[in-house]
Design a protein around this motif. Structure first.
Motif, PDB file in Angstrom:
ATOM      1  N   GLN A 117       0.303  -1.270  -0.242  1.00  0.00           N
ATOM      2  CA  GLN A 117       0.126   0.144   0.122  1.00  0.00           C
ATOM      3  C   GLN A 117       0.758   1.538  -0.092  1.00  0.00           C
ATOM      4  OE1 GLN A 117      -3.449   0.033   3.006  1.00  0.00           O
ATOM      5  NE2 GLN A 117      -3.605   1.683   2.667  1.00  0.00           N
ATOM      6  N   GLN A 118       0.458   2.357  -0.334  1.00  0.00           N
ATOM      7  CA  GLN A 118       1.181   3.597  -0.951  1.00  0.00           C
ATOM      8  C   GLN A 118       0.837   3.785   0.258  1.00  0.00           C
ATOM      9  OE1 GLN A 118       3.021   5.590  -3.528  1.00  0.00           O
ATOM     10  NE2 GLN A 118       2.947   3.222  -4.527  1.00  0.00           N
ATOM     11  N   ALA A 119       2.083   4.709   0.939  1.00  0.00           N
ATOM     12  CA  ALA A 119       1.586   5.464   2.837  1.00  0.00           C
ATOM     13  C   ALA A 119       2.746   6.751   2.818  1.00  0.00           C
ATOM     14  CB  ALA A 119       1.299   4.374   3.602  1.00  0.00           C
ATOM     15  N   HIS A 120       1.971   7.507   3.161  1.00  0.00           N
ATOM     16  CA  HIS A 120       3.656   8.750   3.879  1.00  0.00           C
ATOM     17  C   HIS A 120       4.001   8.104   5.441  1.00  0.00           C
ATOM     18  CE1 HIS A 120       1.504  10.109  -0.032  1.00  0.00           C
ATOM     19  NE2 HIS A 120       2.459  10.658   0.087  1.00  0.00           N
ATOM     20  N   LEU A 121       5.095   8.388   5.750  1.00  0.00           N
ATOM     21  CA  LEU A 121       5.574   8.326   6.920  1.00  0.00           C
ATOM     22  C   LEU A 121       5.741  10.522   7.531  1.00  0.00           C
ATOM     23  CD1 LEU A 121       6.337   7.518   9.854  1.00  0.00           C
ATOM     24  CD2 LEU A 121       8.869   7.360   8.490  1.00  0.00           C
ATOM     25  N   ALA A 122       5.190  10.836   8.482  1.00  0.00           N
ATOM     26  CA  ALA A 122       5.252  12.440   8.785  1.00  0.00           C
ATOM     27  C   ALA A 122       6.074  12.033  10.439  1.00  0.00           C
ATOM     28  CB  ALA A 122       4.357  12.788   9.060  1.00  0.00           C
TER      29      ALA A 122
END
Length: 375
Positions: free
Chosen positions: A289-294
């Motif tokens: 799955q595409q994801a972003h880590l902030a």
């Protein structure tokens, strides 16, 4: 005895003072507010936060009675206020310009609205004196607006707005005209006055720091929609989307695909050839799955020598340093060109920097430091 925490939004029996129900507002073909639902509770200091044109001022104007919703309903204290004229609502609005009468004294400015409602001079006088005391303006009562400072004019506008004891006070960018130091002092004054009066305050601002300081809860808005409503600490520490993470404060964002590596633990592949970074998340993601880590810069440590036992460690070189007095922010460029910001507190006097421009460094953070987001 433990102090009770003010959190009516967590109490299913609490009645909101304001209810937006599926409110849409159109100006011609332009949708300013898009199917918005929101509850605001009595005695809240509620902030509408967002960039110019996000719809926050339109929401305030609908509450004040200057606009009506195209669709949906707005309730104040259980009553639908659509069609109720502005002067018949238990709502007052404080404008950014303060809109004081230049020819009237401070005393008469505060008394103006009361005189339109009653001819009882003793009651008016008692209420004006009460407002002067609340806003610490007793010694300035006989002066005209041009004879006092910007911060004092702001307090006069507040006193006048509160004089009629509204259920709801709307504040439209109320501190925009003040300098940074005065703005900070006034924020705490506003909070103090709001707490003493128990009036529900709704503030419109594009200043995230202001919203974080004064508000019990913040609604972050974009293009007529609410992206997240939460307490300041939740908005900052647990943003619901990349938009909210990016809008509030400074943040590093790594984009990639995730793979589960354990219970609530994921590896984010963010760049070909680079080691994945590890993150803990209560939200569930599927493999690939595409994801972003902030990750917030203050949660990123910077090292001149390679440390041991760090969950996530990346090597780069110092591209820029922003010295802010109490903090220094290091912009570290990774081999692929990605910039990671690391922040350190300047606890000692800065005699000689241990890290300077072009230095090779390592930046690292724990697997629990970041928030994994799917949007």
């Amino acid at each position: 005895m433990a102090e009770t925490v003010f959190a009516p939004w967590d109490d299913p029996t609490a009645e909101p003072i304001i209810r937006f129900r599926n409110v849409t507002k159109r100006f011609g073909t332009f949708v300013a507010i898009d199917d918005l639902t929101l509850d605001i509770y009595p005695q809240e200091f509620f902030a509408l936060l967002g960039p110019s044109g996000c719809g926050k001022t339109t929401m305030m104007r609908m509450l004040a009675g200057f606009e009506n919703p195209t669709e949906g309903s707005i309730e104040l204290a259980g009553k639908d206020i659509a069609g109720v004229p502005a002067n018949k609502r238990a709502v007052n609005m404080m404008f950014q310009s303060y809109a004081l009468f230049p020819h009237l004294s401070i005393w008469d400015n505060i008394a103006f609205g009361l005189r339109r409602e009653t001819s009882d001079k003793a009651a008016i006088s008692a209420r004006v004196e009460e407002m002067l005391k609340l806003t610490r303006l007793e010694k300035l009562a006989r002066r005209k607006p041009h004879q006092i400072s910007g911060g004092q004019r702001q307090r006069v506008a507040l006193a006048r707005s509160l004089a009629k004891a509204p259920k709801l006070l709307l504040l439209d960018e109320p501190l925009g005209a003040l300098d940074a130091k005065l703005r900070e002092a006034t924020q705490f004054e506003l909070m103090d006055i709001q707490e003493k009066t128990g009036t529900t305050f709704v503030i419109v601002t594009h200043d995230q720091e202001e919203a974080m300081t004064v508000a019990s809860r913040i609604a972050v808005m974009d293009e007529g929609r609410i992206m997240q409503v939460a307490t300041p600490d939740r908005i900052y520490e647990a943003p619901a989307s990349v938009y909210v993470a990016d809008f509030i404060g400074d943040v590093n964002i790594l984009a990639g695909t995730v793979t589960a590596t354990g219970a609530d633990t994921y590896a984010l592949t963010w760049k070909d050839g680079a080691a994945p970074v590890t993150a803990v998340s209560e939200a569930t993601f599927t493999d690939g799955q595409q994801a972003h880590l902030a990750v917030r810069p203050e949660k990123v440590a910077i090292h001149t020598t390679k440390p041991e036992d760090v969950d996530n460690l990346l090597k780069g070189k110092v591209l820029d340093i922003a010295y802010l007095g109490n903090l220094s922010t290091y912009h570290v460029e990774l081999p692929g060109g990605q910039i990671i910001k690391a922040q350190t507190a300047n606890t000692r006097r800065l005699s000689r920097r241990s890290i300077t421009w072009e230095d090779p460094v390592w930046v690292g953070w724990t697997k629990t430091a970041g928030v994994l987001l799917d949007t």
